[in-house]
Scaffold this active site. Sequence first.
Site, PDB file in Angstrom:
ATOM      1  N   GLU A  34       0.839  -1.195   0.000  1.00 34.00           N
ATOM      2  CA  GLU A  34       0.000   0.000   0.000  1.00 34.00           C
ATOM      3  C   GLU A  34       0.874   1.244   0.000  1.00 34.00           C
ATOM      4  O   GLU A  34       1.866   1.307   0.743  1.00 34.00           O
ATOM      5  CB  GLU A  34      -0.881  -0.039   1.250  1.00 34.00           C
ATOM      6  CG  GLU A  34      -2.228   0.582   1.057  1.00 34.00           C
ATOM      7  CD  GLU A  34      -3.088  -0.200   0.059  1.00 34.00           C
ATOM      8  OE1 GLU A  34      -3.058   0.141  -1.148  1.00 34.00           O
ATOM      9  OE2 GLU A  34      -3.769  -1.133   0.485  1.00 34.00           O
ATOM     10  N   SER A 125     -13.260   2.232  -7.199  1.00 38.47           N
ATOM     11  CA  SER A 125     -14.399   2.515  -8.080  1.00 38.47           C
ATOM     12  C   SER A 125     -14.026   3.581  -9.110  1.00 38.47           C
ATOM     13  O   SER A 125     -14.476   3.529 -10.258  1.00 38.47           O
ATOM     14  CB  SER A 125     -15.611   2.951  -7.268  1.00 38.47           C
ATOM     15  OG  SER A 125     -15.284   4.074  -6.492  1.00 38.47           O
ATOM     16  N   ASP A 169      -4.008   0.525  -9.616  1.00 31.37           N
ATOM     17  CA  ASP A 169      -5.424   0.192  -9.774  1.00 31.37           C
ATOM     18  C   ASP A 169      -5.756  -0.073 -11.242  1.00 31.37           C
ATOM     19  O   ASP A 169      -6.399  -1.061 -11.588  1.00 31.37           O
ATOM     20  CB  ASP A 169      -6.296   1.341  -9.250  1.00 31.37           C
ATOM     21  CG  ASP A 169      -5.917   1.728  -7.835  1.00 31.37           C
ATOM     22  OD1 ASP A 169      -5.350   0.896  -7.129  1.00 31.37           O
ATOM     23  OD2 ASP A 169      -6.198   2.883  -7.445  1.00 31.37           O
ATOM     24  N   TYR A 221      -4.031  12.059   0.454  1.00 31.54           N
ATOM     25  CA  TYR A 221      -3.269  11.110  -0.373  1.00 31.54           C
ATOM     26  C   TYR A 221      -2.147  11.832  -1.113  1.00 31.54           C
ATOM     27  O   TYR A 221      -0.976  11.430  -1.063  1.00 31.54           O
ATOM     28  CB  TYR A 221      -4.228  10.425  -1.363  1.00 31.54           C
ATOM     29  CG  TYR A 221      -3.531   9.521  -2.359  1.00 31.54           C
ATOM     30  CD1 TYR A 221      -3.168   8.226  -2.022  1.00 31.54           C
ATOM     31  CD2 TYR A 221      -3.199   9.978  -3.631  1.00 31.54           C
ATOM     32  CE1 TYR A 221      -2.517   7.397  -2.922  1.00 31.54           C
ATOM     33  CE2 TYR A 221      -2.547   9.159  -4.550  1.00 31.54           C
ATOM     34  CZ  TYR A 221      -2.207   7.871  -4.181  1.00 31.54           C
ATOM     35  OH  TYR A 221      -1.548   7.071  -5.080  1.00 31.54           O
TER      36      TYR A 221
HETATM   37  C1  GLA Z   1      -4.919   4.783  -4.500  1.00 31.10           C
HETATM   38  C2  GLA Z   1      -4.073   5.069  -5.741  1.00 31.10           C
HETATM   39  C3  GLA Z   1      -3.110   3.912  -6.011  1.00 31.10           C
HETATM   40  C4  GLA Z   1      -2.304   3.575  -4.756  1.00 31.10           C
HETATM   41  C5  GLA Z   1      -3.218   3.414  -3.553  1.00 31.10           C
HETATM   42  C6  GLA Z   1      -2.453   3.248  -2.269  1.00 31.10           C
HETATM   43  O1  GLA Z   1      -5.779   3.701  -4.735  1.00 31.10           O
HETATM   44  O2  GLA Z   1      -4.898   5.252  -6.882  1.00 31.10           O
HETATM   45  O3  GLA Z   1      -2.281   4.264  -7.095  1.00 31.10           O
HETATM   46  O4  GLA Z   1      -1.304   4.526  -4.527  1.00 31.10           O
HETATM   47  O5  GLA Z   1      -4.087   4.518  -3.389  1.00 31.10           O
HETATM   48  O6  GLA Z   1      -1.705   2.080  -2.288  1.00 31.10           O
END
Ligand code: GLA
Length: 415
Positions: A34, A125, A169, A221
């Site tokens: 993660e 999503s 993702d 984030y």
């Molecule tokens: C989000 C981002 C991913 C990744 C995760 C954390 O989902 O889109 O690229 O960085 O957070 O692991």
Amino acid sequence: MTTAHDAQALLQETFGMSPAVTVRAPGRVNLVGEHTDYAHLPVLPMAIDRALQVAIAPTDDPAVRVVSAGFDGIAELPRDGGSAAARGWQAYAAGVVQRMNDVAPGCGAVVAVAGDLPHGGGLSSSSAFSVGLMAALDAAWDGGLDRDTIAKRAAEAERTAGVETGGMDQQVIAHALAGHALRIDFYPFQHRPVPLPAGLAFVVASSGEDAPKGGAARDAYNGRVIGMRLATAVLAEKLGVEPSFPLRLGDIAEIDVVDLLAEELQPHGTVKEIGDQARIPISKLARFSVGSWEIDRPAPVRGVALHILSEAERVNAAVAALEAGDLKAFGETLNGSHQSLREHMECSTGRLDKLCAAMRRAGAFGARLTGAGFGGHALAACPPGAVDGVIEAAQGVTGGAPAFPVEASGGYEVV
Ligand code: GLA
């Protein structure tokens, strides 16, 4: 369960057209790895059997119109790129249409999206939407883009919408194989399916706290990505390495070398203070990131670096444990990941911590928050016989928020 039929009926009802194709784009859970993708370090996600369905019909008029069962309004997106003002979910659609500007210029489409993939954060999503929409446009316009290109362009589209996203993702939604997790390495880029052994089941549980990428969770984030870039700048300076831009921890040296030095990073400091230490102008660093580089903001460099470097090692340990069928050891990597996300990355919440603890007590091998954190969903790996008890324990903590078993599904499909 939502089927392709729901998206097709929505297309008919909204635009009076039958679809040429329908794309199924799954969500994902990340087993471990993660906040490592944007540092060019490995991840181990799997696609799940919850998905968005994207029904599409091409038109002759140069605009894309999108309706979604999960959101209000219709996104009206001209092909000439004049949709910069789009907000929320529509900004993702606008980003995708913009990244398709070299495919069938002058053509348009009407699109309807429906599905059973929750959008509270952690199950991708947004990326299921971006990848699904791009694959649908590509199929409707005969673009001939391959899966890699669609995944990369969908990630770029999300960056246009203001999220730094590291690419995990979109790649797993493109390349997943049913019954397998997918180990993805970013430097050099490669992916490999990892079979899931018998005796291993997964439960996903909502914390009841939304953390959608379009909202406050996005800033939190993006702030971690900035912390990673600053940490890389300081460590490259200490190592005497000339770094390449954009800065990523995984690119500067072997992780055990970097790991030793990361302990020495300053625990607290502002963006300006850390930038001064690294002797790199903030303006140069900021050029490569979509987040906010206000110089007085706290820069969580030490915690971010310690988490990311240890998490990369947990990905290796988790793959080895799955390959050896050692489910206890696999569960320990999940628990270790959660602890590091809580203590170092500081992206858990009290509710997620309690949720994971309850699922472990109910017999899970391991449990952790999944996705970017700050709310959203948690994942438990457990014996199949413990699934019902784990769901009950999760709902006991959240007062009945959704909790359900998930299975490893394949990547997106055009039907
Ligand atoms: C989000 C981002 C991913 C990744 C995760 C954390 O989902 O889109 O690229 O960085 O957070 O692991």
